[in-house]
Design an enzyme around this catalytic site. Structure first.
Site, PDB file in Angstrom:
ATOM      1  N   ASP A  12       0.825  -1.210   0.000  1.00  0.00           N
ATOM      2  CA  ASP A  12       0.000   0.000   0.000  1.00  0.00           C
ATOM      3  C   ASP A  12       0.865   1.268   0.000  1.00  0.00           C
ATOM      4  O   ASP A  12       1.928   1.291   0.614  1.00  0.00           O
ATOM      5  CB  ASP A  12      -0.905  -0.032   1.242  1.00  0.00           C
ATOM      6  N   HIS A  29       2.917   3.921  -8.841  1.00  0.00           N
ATOM      7  CA  HIS A  29       2.793   2.484  -9.164  1.00  0.00           C
ATOM      8  C   HIS A  29       4.061   1.980  -9.857  1.00  0.00           C
ATOM      9  O   HIS A  29       4.511   0.874  -9.601  1.00  0.00           O
ATOM     10  CB  HIS A  29       1.575   2.243 -10.062  1.00  0.00           C
ATOM     11  N   LEU A 122      11.215 -20.295  -5.611  1.00  0.00           N
ATOM     12  CA  LEU A 122      10.277 -19.384  -4.940  1.00  0.00           C
ATOM     13  C   LEU A 122       8.984 -19.390  -5.733  1.00  0.00           C
ATOM     14  O   LEU A 122       9.010 -19.330  -6.961  1.00  0.00           O
ATOM     15  CB  LEU A 122      10.863 -17.961  -4.917  1.00  0.00           C
TER      16      LEU A 122
HETATM   17  C1  FPP Z   1      -1.841   0.062  -3.433  1.00  0.00           C
HETATM   18  O1  FPP Z   1      -1.386   1.377  -3.336  1.00  0.00           O
HETATM   19  C2  FPP Z   1      -1.252  -0.580  -4.589  1.00  0.00           C
HETATM   20  C3  FPP Z   1      -1.959  -1.156  -5.603  1.00  0.00           C
HETATM   21  C4  FPP Z   1      -3.427  -1.196  -5.652  1.00  0.00           C
HETATM   22  C5  FPP Z   1      -1.270  -1.727  -6.753  1.00  0.00           C
HETATM   23  C6  FPP Z   1      -0.033  -2.502  -6.455  1.00  0.00           C
HETATM   24  C7  FPP Z   1       0.814  -2.456  -7.649  1.00  0.00           C
HETATM   25  C8  FPP Z   1       2.161  -2.405  -7.672  1.00  0.00           C
HETATM   26  C9  FPP Z   1       2.990  -2.525  -6.466  1.00  0.00           C
HETATM   27  C10 FPP Z   1       2.888  -2.220  -8.931  1.00  0.00           C
HETATM   28  C11 FPP Z   1       2.546  -3.193  -9.979  1.00  0.00           C
HETATM   29  C12 FPP Z   1       2.827  -4.576  -9.587  1.00  0.00           C
HETATM   30  C13 FPP Z   1       2.932  -5.560 -10.469  1.00  0.00           C
HETATM   31  C14 FPP Z   1       3.179  -6.933  -9.991  1.00  0.00           C
HETATM   32  C15 FPP Z   1       2.852  -5.310 -11.915  1.00  0.00           C
HETATM   33  P1  FPP Z   1      -2.442   2.546  -3.488  1.00  0.00           P
HETATM   34  O2  FPP Z   1      -2.485   2.960  -4.896  1.00  0.00           O
HETATM   35  O3  FPP Z   1      -3.743   2.134  -2.878  1.00  0.00           O
HETATM   36  O4  FPP Z   1      -1.770   3.665  -2.631  1.00  0.00           O
HETATM   37  P2  FPP Z   1      -2.504   4.812  -1.804  1.00  0.00           P
HETATM   38  O5  FPP Z   1      -3.021   4.170  -0.547  1.00  0.00           O
HETATM   39  O6  FPP Z   1      -1.394   5.771  -1.537  1.00  0.00           O
HETATM   40  O7  FPP Z   1      -3.587   5.377  -2.663  1.00  0.00           O
END
Ligand code: FPP
Length: 224
Positions: A12, A29, A122
């Site tokens: 997150d 992201h 893994l």
């Molecule tokens: C949450 O942060 C993150 C996500 C919903 C997406 C996770 C994606 C990645 C780590 C990158 C892509 C990964 C792959 C495997 C291709 P948020 O956007 O909810 O953050 P916030 O709480 O600051 O809004």
């Protein structure tokens, strides 16, 4: 010291990181993906066998279309560019969640899973369009349909994680303390670590610190 087989992570804080750096949520992201790669390498160094990453929840469809598209493009490019490399490193990729994406992405996910199926070093479980409540309801429906006795052992057989041991550790970055519909059954006895740092700032050092702490915890599993 506690053995460590399985780490699950709620990654997150990408969006906030992007804004904090005077850029877009999508910029966050992209930075988050770098952390994913770092944590994969660190997991191998720590001899972890299963790494489950919450990449997209059933609720994440409510985000702006531009962000959703960006995330799936990021994933597509990651697989196109990195799957051979993951395969060479003996890493297995498994998707948990419902694969109802574009034809192109579904095909890519299936071929990546197939290619790496026999790998042993893994196993990365990528949770995509995953929701724990849906998974559980589905499991109960299948138990009833197949006229099985409802008990723990039988229910497990219908979970998407049926061949995967429960996580020893759950890490959630981004200074938020909730489970967000992630592995609600499987996390029943996991050790939970809430990390203040946003996911793109989470380092191998932070990861190792958590692992070290976990190894020293007295795990009772309900006993004394
Ligand atoms: C949450 O942060 C993150 C996500 C919903 C997406 C996770 C994606 C990645 C780590 C990158 C892509 C990964 C792959 C495997 C291709 P948020 O956007 O909810 O953050 P916030 O709480 O600051 O809004």
């Amino acid at each position: 010291m506690n053995p460590l087989n399985h780490v699950a992570i709620i990654m997150d804080g990408n969006g906030r990181w992007g804004i904090k750096h005077k850029n877009s949520r999508n910029f966050g992201h992209r930075a988050g993906l770098k952390t994913v790669e770092k944590i994969i390498r660190a997991s191998i160094r720590n001899k972890i066998k299963f790494l489950t990453l919450y990449a997209f929840s059933t609720e994440n469809w409510k985000r702006p279309k531009k962000e959703v598209n960006y995330l799936f493009n990021l994933l597509e490019n990651f697989l196109i560019n990195k799957i051979d490399d993951l395969h060479k490193q003996n890493i297995k990729l498994k998707i948990i969640g419902v694969k109802n994406f574009s034809k192109k992405l579904n095909k890519l996910l299936n071929s990546s899973e197939k290619k790496t199926y026999k790998n042993k070093k893994l196993q990365i479980n990528l949770a995509l369009n995953y929701g724990s409540k849906f998974e559980l309801i589905n499991a109960f429906k299948n138990l009833l349909k197949n006229k099985k006795v409802i008990n723990e052992k039988n229910l497990r057989k219908y979970l998407q994680t049926k061949d995967i041991p429960d996580p020893d550790i759950l890490i959630r970055t981004g200074n938020t303390k909730r489970l967000s519909n992630f592995l609600l059954w499987q996390l029943a006895y996991s050790e939970i670590f809430f990390e203040k740092k946003l996911w793109p700032d989470f380092s191998e050092k932070d990861y190792n610190k958590i692992i070290k702490k976990y190894k020293l915890i007295k795990r009772n599993f309900g006993k004394v």
